[in-house]
Motif scaffolding. Structure first.
Motif, PDB file in Angstrom:
ATOM      1  N   PHE A  21      -0.678  -2.551  36.274  1.00 30.57           N
ATOM      2  CA  PHE A  21      -1.110  -3.410  37.348  1.00 30.57           C
ATOM      3  C   PHE A  21      -0.294  -3.506  38.626  1.00 30.57           C
ATOM      4  O   PHE A  21       0.996  -3.474  38.357  1.00 30.57           O
ATOM      5  CB  PHE A  21      -1.531  -4.881  36.753  1.00 30.57           C
ATOM      6  CG  PHE A  21      -2.127  -5.788  37.790  1.00 30.57           C
ATOM      7  CD1 PHE A  21      -3.265  -5.942  38.221  1.00 30.57           C
ATOM      8  CD2 PHE A  21      -0.938  -6.726  38.316  1.00 30.57           C
ATOM      9  CE1 PHE A  21      -4.015  -6.581  39.120  1.00 30.57           C
ATOM     10  CE2 PHE A  21      -1.781  -7.636  39.458  1.00 30.57           C
ATOM     11  CZ  PHE A  21      -3.161  -7.570  39.782  1.00 30.57           C
ATOM     12  N   ASP A  22      -0.880  -3.521  39.664  1.00 33.61           N
ATOM     13  CA  ASP A  22       0.034  -3.483  41.072  1.00 33.61           C
ATOM     14  C   ASP A  22       0.909  -2.371  41.528  1.00 33.61           C
ATOM     15  O   ASP A  22       1.656  -2.606  42.051  1.00 33.61           O
ATOM     16  CB  ASP A  22       0.849  -4.767  41.130  1.00 33.61           C
ATOM     17  CG  ASP A  22       0.776  -5.390  42.388  1.00 33.61           C
ATOM     18  OD1 ASP A  22       0.267  -5.113  43.303  1.00 33.61           O
ATOM     19  OD2 ASP A  22       1.937  -6.137  42.524  1.00 33.61           O
ATOM     20  N   ARG A  55      -5.140  -0.364  42.862  1.00 36.21           N
ATOM     21  CA  ARG A  55      -3.946  -1.185  42.711  1.00 36.21           C
ATOM     22  C   ARG A  55      -3.934  -2.109  41.787  1.00 36.21           C
ATOM     23  O   ARG A  55      -3.053  -2.285  40.908  1.00 36.21           O
ATOM     24  CB  ARG A  55      -3.270  -1.574  44.155  1.00 36.21           C
ATOM     25  CG  ARG A  55      -1.975  -2.450  43.954  1.00 36.21           C
ATOM     26  CD  ARG A  55      -1.513  -2.667  45.355  1.00 36.21           C
ATOM     27  NE  ARG A  55      -0.571  -3.655  45.366  1.00 36.21           N
ATOM     28  CZ  ARG A  55      -0.258  -4.200  46.533  1.00 36.21           C
ATOM     29  NH1 ARG A  55      -0.983  -4.415  47.704  1.00 36.21           N
ATOM     30  NH2 ARG A  55       0.624  -5.301  46.313  1.00 36.21           N
ATOM     31  N   ASP A  56      -5.197  -2.973  41.744  1.00 37.91           N
ATOM     32  CA  ASP A  56      -5.373  -3.880  40.851  1.00 37.91           C
ATOM     33  C   ASP A  56      -5.999  -3.698  39.529  1.00 37.91           C
ATOM     34  O   ASP A  56      -6.519  -4.417  38.655  1.00 37.91           O
ATOM     35  CB  ASP A  56      -6.060  -5.146  41.419  1.00 37.91           C
ATOM     36  CG  ASP A  56      -7.385  -4.697  42.034  1.00 37.91           C
ATOM     37  OD1 ASP A  56      -7.875  -3.613  41.821  1.00 37.91           O
ATOM     38  OD2 ASP A  56      -8.303  -5.588  42.679  1.00 37.91           O
ATOM     39  N   SER A  57      -6.140  -2.110  39.102  1.00 37.69           N
ATOM     40  CA  SER A  57      -6.597  -1.718  38.042  1.00 37.69           C
ATOM     41  C   SER A  57      -5.634  -1.010  37.416  1.00 37.69           C
ATOM     42  O   SER A  57      -4.574  -0.802  37.790  1.00 37.69           O
ATOM     43  CB  SER A  57      -7.688  -0.638  38.415  1.00 37.69           C
ATOM     44  OG  SER A  57      -8.870  -1.625  39.012  1.00 37.69           O
ATOM     45  N   GLU A  58      -5.641  -0.956  35.964  1.00 42.10           N
ATOM     46  CA  GLU A  58      -4.569  -0.437  34.929  1.00 42.10           C
ATOM     47  C   GLU A  58      -5.329   0.782  34.147  1.00 42.10           C
ATOM     48  O   GLU A  58      -6.329   0.964  34.214  1.00 42.10           O
ATOM     49  CB  GLU A  58      -4.361  -1.580  33.997  1.00 42.10           C
ATOM     50  CG  GLU A  58      -3.962  -2.813  34.463  1.00 42.10           C
ATOM     51  CD  GLU A  58      -3.903  -4.042  33.538  1.00 42.10           C
ATOM     52  OE1 GLU A  58      -2.923  -3.767  32.666  1.00 42.10           O
ATOM     53  OE2 GLU A  58      -4.748  -4.874  33.689  1.00 42.10           O
ATOM     54  N   ARG A 127      -1.182  -8.699  30.707  1.00 39.92           N
ATOM     55  CA  ARG A 127      -1.053  -8.323  32.084  1.00 39.92           C
ATOM     56  C   ARG A 127      -0.038  -9.158  32.857  1.00 39.92           C
ATOM     57  O   ARG A 127       0.004 -10.505  32.444  1.00 39.92           O
ATOM     58  CB  ARG A 127      -2.313  -8.273  32.657  1.00 39.92           C
ATOM     59  CG  ARG A 127      -2.273  -7.457  34.322  1.00 39.92           C
ATOM     60  CD  ARG A 127      -3.600  -7.692  34.761  1.00 39.92           C
ATOM     61  NE  ARG A 127      -3.561  -8.813  35.778  1.00 39.92           N
ATOM     62  CZ  ARG A 127      -4.513  -9.225  36.507  1.00 39.92           C
ATOM     63  NH1 ARG A 127      -5.420  -8.598  36.791  1.00 39.92           N
ATOM     64  NH2 ARG A 127      -4.381 -10.360  37.289  1.00 39.92           N
ATOM     65  N   VAL A 131      -4.219 -12.803  33.863  1.00 38.44           N
ATOM     66  CA  VAL A 131      -5.568 -12.718  34.457  1.00 38.44           C
ATOM     67  C   VAL A 131      -5.686 -14.230  34.860  1.00 38.44           C
ATOM     68  O   VAL A 131      -5.603 -15.142  33.824  1.00 38.44           O
ATOM     69  CB  VAL A 131      -6.596 -12.189  33.604  1.00 38.44           C
ATOM     70  CG1 VAL A 131      -8.098 -12.371  34.155  1.00 38.44           C
ATOM     71  CG2 VAL A 131      -6.376 -10.721  33.594  1.00 38.44           C
ATOM     72  N   ARG A 167     -10.434  -8.192  34.748  1.00 40.58           N
ATOM     73  CA  ARG A 167      -9.413  -7.081  34.273  1.00 40.58           C
ATOM     74  C   ARG A 167     -10.008  -5.790  34.004  1.00 40.58           C
ATOM     75  O   ARG A 167     -11.093  -5.868  33.438  1.00 40.58           O
ATOM     76  CB  ARG A 167      -8.485  -7.603  33.080  1.00 40.58           C
ATOM     77  CG  ARG A 167      -7.423  -6.753  32.944  1.00 40.58           C
ATOM     78  CD  ARG A 167      -6.612  -7.434  31.729  1.00 40.58           C
ATOM     79  NE  ARG A 167      -5.374  -6.469  31.578  1.00 40.58           N
ATOM     80  CZ  ARG A 167      -4.627  -6.398  30.434  1.00 40.58           C
ATOM     81  NH1 ARG A 167      -4.635  -7.280  29.556  1.00 40.58           N
ATOM     82  NH2 ARG A 167      -3.590  -5.756  30.396  1.00 40.58           N
ATOM     83  N   ILE A 169      -9.433  -1.815  32.727  1.00 38.60           N
ATOM     84  CA  ILE A 169      -8.246  -0.983  32.094  1.00 38.60           C
ATOM     85  C   ILE A 169      -9.067   0.624  31.786  1.00 38.60           C
ATOM     86  O   ILE A 169     -10.298   0.370  31.109  1.00 38.60           O
ATOM     87  CB  ILE A 169      -7.908  -1.588  30.925  1.00 38.60           C
ATOM     88  CG1 ILE A 169      -7.257  -2.766  31.165  1.00 38.60           C
ATOM     89  CG2 ILE A 169      -6.980  -0.364  30.340  1.00 38.60           C
ATOM     90  CD1 ILE A 169      -6.735  -3.339  29.668  1.00 38.60           C
TER      91      ILE A 169
END
Length: 192
Positions: A21-22, A55-58, A127, A131, A167, A169
């Motif tokens: 994340f990020d 950016r906010d996804s994993e 995370r 979250v 969230r 992923i």
């Protein structure tokens, strides 16, 4: 028709990376303060991302040094399936799952049919930052497989059916799976 001279890559390779994340899906960042990039995790020269992950996804990001492979993975024409585990705000209804499966009208058109199903909460890493959750609003998880690559598509799809994404992923792209890679870890594969 203009003919392009393709440069043959002597050792074509694929890198499977669990993007935290990020982290930006690029190797440089000129902003101040500087944000985390792929260069902070992948010390391999000559590879570049085949597609992107917000950016906010994993999760799973593929990188390669082979243009042909990059094109096959990232070009929407090839409709390579991508599977996501999605934590949603609320307890998704059967009707909303059916909408996701049938296609959802978005401002840039109807999405292609997807494979959407409820799943138990996966056994995954926490995370950072956590979250946001509200005590009086439940959450649930779904698995969503799409064959398109529109900007922020999964988040827009779930919001359109009334269940915002908390969230996201990515766990699979085509035949490649995240498996046991921890956040920030990568694995190299030879394409020969």
């Amino acid at each position: 028709m203009k003919k392009h001279n393709a440069t043959k890559v002597s050792n074509p390779q694929l890198v499977l990376f669990n993007k935290p994340f990020d982290v930006l899906c690029q190797f440089t960042d000129n902003s101040t303060p500087r944000r985390a990039t792929l260069a902070d995790y992948i010390p391999i020269a000559g590879v570049y991302a085949a597609g992107r992950l917000d950016r906010d996804s994993e999760g799973l990001l593929l990188l390669t040094n082979c243009g042909k492979t990059q094109h096959r993975i990232s070009d929407p024409m090839h409709k390579m399936a991508k599977t996501y585990w999605v934590q949603l705000e609320g307890d998704i209804s059967d009707a909303a799952l059916q909408q996701l499966s049938d296609g959802v009208p978005l401002n840039d058109g109807l999405t292609a049919p997807a494979n959407a199903q409820r799943i138990p909460a996966p056994d995954i890493w926490p995370r950072q930052p956590p979250v946001r959750q509200r005590l009086n609003i439940p959450t649930c998880w779904i698995s969503l497989t799409i064959t398109e690559g529109r900007n922020r598509q999964v988040r827009r799809m779930t919001a359109a059916v009334g269940f915002p994404t908390l969230r996201l992923i990515r766990v699979q792209i085509g035949p490649w799976r995240l498996d046991n890679l921890a956040p920030g870890e990568y694995k190299q594969l030879s394409l020969t």
